[in-house]
Design an enzyme around this catalytic site. Sequence first.
Site, PDB file in Angstrom:
ATOM      1  CD  GLU A 198      13.157 -18.315 -22.669  1.00 21.15           C
ATOM      2  OE1 GLU A 198      13.553 -19.384 -22.671  1.00 21.15           O
ATOM      3  OE2 GLU A 198      12.008 -17.672 -23.303  1.00 21.15           O
ATOM      4  CB  CYS A 208      -2.956 -19.883 -19.389  1.00 22.52           C
ATOM      5  SG  CYS A 208      -3.481 -18.626 -18.172  1.00 22.52           S
ATOM      6  CD  GLU A 227      -0.851 -13.219 -12.121  1.00 19.16           C
ATOM      7  OE1 GLU A 227      -0.834 -12.012 -11.844  1.00 19.16           O
ATOM      8  OE2 GLU A 227      -1.681 -13.432 -13.107  1.00 19.16           O
ATOM      9  CG  LEU A 238     -11.137 -11.163 -21.630  1.00 14.78           C
ATOM     10  CD1 LEU A 238     -11.729 -11.155 -20.088  1.00 14.78           C
ATOM     11  CD2 LEU A 238     -11.599  -9.985 -22.206  1.00 14.78           C
ATOM     12  CG  HIS A 239      -6.336 -14.822 -22.858  1.00 16.28           C
ATOM     13  ND1 HIS A 239      -5.500 -14.068 -23.893  1.00 16.28           N
ATOM     14  CD2 HIS A 239      -5.316 -14.790 -21.793  1.00 16.28           C
ATOM     15  CE1 HIS A 239      -4.409 -13.593 -23.394  1.00 16.28           C
ATOM     16  NE2 HIS A 239      -4.313 -14.069 -22.184  1.00 16.28           N
ATOM     17  CG  ASN A 267       3.533 -15.696 -31.273  1.00 18.03           C
ATOM     18  OD1 ASN A 267       3.561 -15.187 -32.165  1.00 18.03           O
ATOM     19  ND2 ASN A 267       3.165 -14.835 -30.168  1.00 18.03           N
ATOM     20  CB  CYS A 276       3.066 -12.880 -26.838  1.00 17.51           C
ATOM     21  SG  CYS A 276       1.857 -12.804 -25.467  1.00 17.51           S
TER      22      CYS A 276
END
Length: 382
Positions: free
Chosen positions: A96, A120, A171, A225-226, A302, A345
């Site tokens: 996409e 992730c 990635e 980072l998250h 999201n 996202c």
Amino acid sequence: MIATTGKVNLLGLTQPQLESFFESIGEKRFRAGQVMKWIHHFGVDDFDAMSNLGKALREKLKACAEIRGPEIVSEDISSDGTRKWVVRVASGSCVETVYIPQGGRGTLCVSSQAGCALDCSFCSTGKQGFNSNLTAAEVIGQVWIANKSFGTVPAKIDRAITNVVMMGMGEPLLNFDNVVAAMQIMMDDLGYGISKRKVTLSTSGVVPMIDELAKVIDVSLALSLHAPNEALRDQLVPINKKYPLDVLLAACKRYVSRLGEKRVLTIEYTLLKGVNDQPEHAEQMIALLADIPCKINLIPFNPFPHSGYERPSNNAIRRFQDILHKGGHNVTVRTTRGEDIDAACGQLVGQVLDRTRRSERYIAVRELQSEPGAAQTASNRS
């Protein structure tokens, strides 16, 4: 699988590569510039349309080369103007591409892989596993398709695509050579002429390739980072177990320092309710990023089916942002765009042939088309 022709696909060749190609078929190197303009400025995929090439050269090119981008499966337009293309690549998988208009800018979010191996925990792409790296032609082909859809010439002032972010599926640093080649074409004046400051590569933290990237190309860097500590990042972003935060942030500092020109690292941080959105997490981030020139982009989660996570409340988001601001950081909260067409996202999923689970079935996390009434499907596939 999409059948291949055995011909050289000129779409994914950089200017030096295209010059070498023309030399290899007994032609002058300057032909590369002529053909690049036809391909990327005007979206041409037919050699007969290249009017400044002689007939003999056009016939020679038709015999040994082609200009082939990914196949468009669907094009959806959100109520906020966001566009999403689902495109099929040679492996048979779909990826996409998302276009986000905002003010005077138009940002294209480009995929680098079919699926993703990093898994992730909050990302729908990672739930599919990994199928294949995209070729350079399939990466730059997403820009080519979008630009043709808008019917604009890259050199014009009123260009539709002003920024490109390698933040789609996959990635990018695990498809290094093809992604670098595609970004070189994006920035080439014979390609799309996009400023180096307006091409951004986002990584979850493949440390050795961050150092390699600085040696070969000058683009902006974003770090997914998250989490502000090792234990939580191990849980959310499993590659952290291989490249922990101290090693990762040192590599990012090296990258930014090599760029100079007051460039900064972009920190991407997806806010997950009750997981990484508490005041103590914000305080940990302030300490973690104290000596790194950066700007922080907070991304409210999201939702997607069966994720196990929720979006924080607006109050929690503001509280987190305020703490970071008081800690001296430049912080923005990303506005959710394209949610009604699953283009926000973390929602990009496509349809990927599941090889990591060694089966011959297709994973379809969602239908390729939006639910009826959720989005307007564009009729113009050009």
